[in-house]
Design a protein around this motif. Sequence first.
Motif, short mmCIF file in Angstrom:
data_model
loop_
_atom_site.label_atom_id
_atom_site.label_comp_id
_atom_site.label_asym_id
_atom_site.label_seq_id
_atom_site.Cartn_x
_atom_site.Cartn_y
_atom_site.Cartn_z
N GLU A 293 -2.45 3.87 6.91
CA GLU A 293 -1.49 4.00 5.85
C GLU A 293 -0.94 3.27 4.84
N ARG A 294 -0.38 2.19 5.66
CA ARG A 294 -0.19 0.94 4.90
C ARG A 294 -1.42 0.13 4.03
N SER A 296 -4.16 1.72 3.07
CA SER A 296 -4.42 2.60 1.93
C SER A 296 -3.37 2.42 0.72
N GLU A 297 -2.11 2.34 0.97
CA GLU A 297 -1.27 2.08 0.09
C GLU A 297 -1.53 0.70 -0.88
N ASN A 298 -1.71 -0.41 0.14
CA ASN A 298 -1.76 -1.82 -0.58
C ASN A 298 -2.93 -1.49 -1.32
N LEU A 300 -4.79 0.94 -2.97
CA LEU A 300 -4.27 1.61 -4.03
C LEU A 300 -3.85 0.55 -5.38
N ALA A 301 -2.86 -0.13 -4.91
CA ALA A 301 -1.89 -1.08 -5.71
C ALA A 301 -2.56 -1.97 -5.87
N ASP A 335 -4.78 11.89 2.49
CA ASP A 335 -3.74 11.14 2.91
C ASP A 335 -3.99 9.61 2.59
N GLY A 336 -4.96 9.31 1.45
CA GLY A 336 -5.07 8.08 1.17
C GLY A 336 -6.64 7.72 1.00
N SER A 339 -9.30 1.44 2.43
CA SER A 339 -8.86 0.11 2.01
C SER A 339 -10.17 -0.81 1.78
#
Length: 433
Positions: A293-294, A296-298, A300-301, A335-336, A339
């Motif tokens: 989760e983390r 994937s967020e990173n 994307l950013a 959900d993402g 990465s």
Amino acid sequence: MGQRGFATRQLHECPRGAAPTARATPIYLTAGFEFDEYGQAAAHFGQGEGYAYTRIGNPTIEAAEHTLASLEDGSQALLLASGQAATSVALLALLEAGQHVVSSTHIYEGTRALLNDNLTRLGIETTYVDAIEDTEAWEAAIRPETRALFAESISNATNRLIDIAAVADVAHRHGIPLIIDNTFATPYLLRPIEHGADVVVHSASKFLAGHGSVLGGAIVDSGTFDAERSGALFPHLVAPGRNGTPSLAERTGGDARIAYARESVAPRFGPTPSPLNAFLIGQGIETLSIRVERQSENALAVAQWLAGRPEIASVDYVGLPSHRDHRLAAAYLPDGYGSVFTFTVHGGAEAAQRLVEGLEVFTHMTHLGDVRSLILHPASTSHVGLGSDERLALGVEPGTLRVSIGIEDVEDLIGDLAAALAQVGSIVGAARV
Ligand SMILES: *Cc1c(COP(=O)(O)O)cnc(C)c1O
């Protein structure tokens, strides 16, 4: 009886038998298991009961298998020594000389070499589908002797997605399985079996372990082998056992494919994982969801930030609306977006080198799915064995870099890239005039 000798005591003065219930998975780091009663030996060799030898079965390895089968919504899993072992065993459980695989062109280079070099030498041919979005292209590549379709859920290097449900339909019309390498997505983001895939393979060395300490691989099977429909295509799964004993399909039903992999392929070719590695993979899996989760967020950013930079020619991240498969991501990656992705810097190989050398938080290495952020220059490493036209067709240009984004603070990742890009600026400026 008096005290036994020194050499005997150094071997036998150690408690055995019933262990207390440990909450963490115990590590059965043992080659084999004692038969507690005389008859257990024959029962093991005859009916496969109980534990005897770690290449055949080990509770620590089975613990990781159990978790993975559940997370992938599969029936059973088989843990192996590496991702390459998983792909090899999955294919060798289905194919024999004279038969044929249809594979996506967009696959891991180790898989391509396995198909092109090793399986070809065993008489198994592969046809590649480049337009993987086109179900008719898959259909057209299938021959009477085709026994499996193969693709990756998210591909290296250009983050292609595959419409698993549509390609699984093509496979099932021919009575053959669709195998998906789900390494890049992980079961947290995407469960291919839920979309119709039959077999999932993993490099557990990557996200499943996450810590980058061990190698491992896994096969997960849907358990839906249909002997009526497909028995004639896979006679080894429906043939009677030795001395007229029941066939694999009779004994294990829909699990005949993975039973064959477990009983007849993995123990003979021998890529058994160490129970210690199985334990470490199991430990990794316990935190898979929060890591991915983390990450994937990173990712994307970072991808969004890179896409806005003048030094960057392109960013191949399926999470960006500009990616050709972004539409499929709505269905397959709610959900993402994972990465691991590539981006291409203006200024070619020289700019790419300068950028890598300027990074301090990213580690320059060939691995992915680690909790740390990693970077690699595919054209001179993973894809160096291909011709430059082949590389370009796969989206690997001289200035392309692959990143695997970790769980660091995202400001530090972007800051690291910004500082390194500042050092490439002069080359990029020269290249763009
Ligand atoms: C790394 C990788 C493999 C091979 O796995 P190993 O554990 O290195 O043997 C297979 N497929 C993909 C997509 C990978 O990234």
